[in-house]
Design an enzyme around this catalytic site. Sequence first.
Site, PDB file in Angstrom:
ATOM      1  N   HIS A  18       0.994  -1.472  -0.375  1.00  0.00           N
ATOM      2  CA  HIS A  18      -0.071   0.416  -0.394  1.00  0.00           C
ATOM      3  C   HIS A  18       0.819   0.884  -0.202  1.00  0.00           C
ATOM      4  CE1 HIS A  18      -3.908  -1.428   1.169  1.00  0.00           C
ATOM      5  NE2 HIS A  18      -3.440  -2.806   1.109  1.00  0.00           N
ATOM      6  N   ASP A 123      -5.516   6.131   2.165  1.00  0.00           N
ATOM      7  CA  ASP A 123      -5.929   4.556   1.880  1.00  0.00           C
ATOM      8  C   ASP A 123      -7.119   3.922   2.128  1.00  0.00           C
ATOM      9  OD1 ASP A 123      -3.929   1.700   0.883  1.00  0.00           O
ATOM     10  OD2 ASP A 123      -5.254   1.644   2.599  1.00  0.00           O
ATOM     11  N   THR A 145      -5.756   0.594  -4.117  1.00  0.00           N
ATOM     12  CA  THR A 145      -4.525  -0.405  -4.454  1.00  0.00           C
ATOM     13  C   THR A 145      -4.948  -1.395  -5.688  1.00  0.00           C
ATOM     14  OG1 THR A 145      -4.453  -1.298  -2.754  1.00  0.00           O
ATOM     15  CG2 THR A 145      -2.593   0.765  -2.853  1.00  0.00           C
ATOM     16  N   ALA A 351      13.513 -11.557  -2.413  1.00  0.00           N
ATOM     17  CA  ALA A 351      13.475 -11.464  -4.026  1.00  0.00           C
ATOM     18  C   ALA A 351      13.704 -10.128  -4.367  1.00  0.00           C
ATOM     19  CB  ALA A 351      12.639 -11.921  -4.954  1.00  0.00           C
ATOM     20  N   HIS A 368       1.208 -15.075  -6.403  1.00  0.00           N
ATOM     21  CA  HIS A 368       0.052 -15.332  -4.954  1.00  0.00           C
ATOM     22  C   HIS A 368      -1.314 -14.096  -5.973  1.00  0.00           C
ATOM     23  CE1 HIS A 368       2.609 -11.069  -4.839  1.00  0.00           C
ATOM     24  NE2 HIS A 368       1.665 -11.022  -3.547  1.00  0.00           N
ATOM     25  N   TRP A 371      -2.083  -7.372  -6.607  1.00  0.00           N
ATOM     26  CA  TRP A 371      -2.849  -7.177  -7.860  1.00  0.00           C
ATOM     27  C   TRP A 371      -1.708  -6.187  -7.759  1.00  0.00           C
ATOM     28  CZ3 TRP A 371      -5.153  -6.828 -11.556  1.00  0.00           C
ATOM     29  CH2 TRP A 371      -5.874  -6.016 -12.415  1.00  0.00           C
ATOM     30  N   ASN A 372      -0.429  -5.155  -7.186  1.00  0.00           N
ATOM     31  CA  ASN A 372       0.484  -4.985  -7.637  1.00  0.00           C
ATOM     32  C   ASN A 372       1.820  -5.965  -8.985  1.00  0.00           C
ATOM     33  OD1 ASN A 372       0.263  -2.222  -5.905  1.00  0.00           O
ATOM     34  ND2 ASN A 372       1.311  -2.883  -4.163  1.00  0.00           N
ATOM     35  N   GLU A 376       2.716  -5.508 -12.556  1.00  0.00           N
ATOM     36  CA  GLU A 376       4.772  -5.444 -13.232  1.00  0.00           C
ATOM     37  C   GLU A 376       4.759  -6.815 -14.316  1.00  0.00           C
ATOM     38  OE1 GLU A 376       5.513  -4.883  -8.337  1.00  0.00           O
ATOM     39  OE2 GLU A 376       6.481  -6.536  -9.607  1.00  0.00           O
ATOM     40  N   GLU A 392      -7.667 -10.627  -1.627  1.00  0.00           N
ATOM     41  CA  GLU A 392      -8.918 -10.964  -2.718  1.00  0.00           C
ATOM     42  C   GLU A 392      -7.723 -11.124  -3.734  1.00  0.00           C
ATOM     43  OE1 GLU A 392      -6.258  -7.412  -4.215  1.00  0.00           O
ATOM     44  OE2 GLU A 392      -6.490  -8.507  -2.411  1.00  0.00           O
TER      45      GLU A 392
END
Length: 483
Positions: A18, A123, A145, A351, A368, A371-372, A376, A392
Amino acid sequence: MANTVAELVFIPAPAVGHIMSIIEMAKVLLNHDQRLSITVLLINPPFSISALTTYIQSLAKNTIERIRFIKLPQDQTPPKLDPKAPFSSFYEFNNSHCKYVRNIMADMMNQTDSVRVVGFVVDISCTGMIDVANELNLPAYVYFTSNAAFLGFKVYMETLYVDQKLDVIELSNSEGEIVVPSFVNPVPTKVYPAPYKVQDGLDFMLSTIGKMREAKGIMVNTFLELEPHAIKSFSDTNFPPVYPVGPILNLDGVAGNGDGSDLFRWLDDQPRSSVVLLCFGSMGCFDEVQVKEIARGLERSGYRFVWSLRRPPPLDQSYEVFPIDYDDPRVVLPDGFLERTSGIGKVIGWAPQVSLLAHAAVGGFVSHCGWNSLLESLWFGVPTATLPIYCEQQMNAFQMVVEMGLAVDLKMDYKINVFNPEGDVVIVTAEEIESGIRRGMEDKEVRAKVKEMSKMSRAAVAEGGSSYASIGYIVKNIMSNII
């Protein structure tokens, strides 16, 4: 008013994905208008997390022009996170800082005439701060986010509960599919976020969406070309305007494509798009049984790999929920695994995910589905095989696989209760791991779609792109408050 500096106050949640994302959003806004400046109010996290501490320290050391950081004080006895109600107690913890925000705002509002506070950006886990904005007669915007389809799901469930008086917990725990306006396809309840199947998650959702309705606008980390249906679903509703502003990504460290370490030197020697990356976010870890199945599946696939393998936190520390690196991963891997795969794979701890996805040798991603991470992977044109864990992520996986055809289904409905890891856990078998990796590396249709979406994601944020236009509209809206 020509020389007036317009100051925005950002309040991120103290969580790695976030805070990194909202800081990148701040930089994007600053790039759009030289008259803007931003003050970020930082909440001390209620739990130990080295990655977040390191990131916050780096912010203090590396000056970002026109952004300043203020650490909020903390109560001597702050509200504790309740492992049985992690989401609502985290929300309560964040909102307990409202009084400190009020004090800081009192000082800021008394600044010279050349600086004018023009609004809040908060946020979703800090939407209680909208009360402070309202008291000061300032507009508040929410930075979301995750994606527009998931936001639509939350709004729809709140509407079913508040307006139609439906038992949404019973609905979420039923079997079958439910039509959700922000999704093209009916959504199977098996991919509903686990938190919203219990009272804690419902309370959190009702509180956050209720407060979001008071906001002037919602900035969503997505782009029109990726989610046209979801974004359109907000038209003709009484929800605040939704602005797709993404992809908002932290691409620091990508320029040199690594740090000259053994890992990147090894990658430099591998054929293009030949390596699969396995990486599971800041909370992603597995028990020994699952680790062995992943290892067997990897070995059987025959593909080159980089695997970020991390150790679950000790069960006796109820507030330490974040994985740490193994001293020696041999304690959980099958006997001889490292020796047998020494030429084709690397098992590492934490990583540098963005730098790895950016590397030409990486051609697949077992993720996993945070969303980020998905944004990417699309940015760098790397197809994903979905292995969601919590929150989610199952719904993100469904969206990527079924709605968009931009990922392959390794185990779309897989989930782990990260707050109670001793509960029932389904094991993903070596056969499923092997199959998912193979499909992710070999499905030509998915790979072509991902490459095309990669181009669209970059075009969206470039001058003249859809997200660039959205951000311009928001900035114009914000700057109108100084007249």
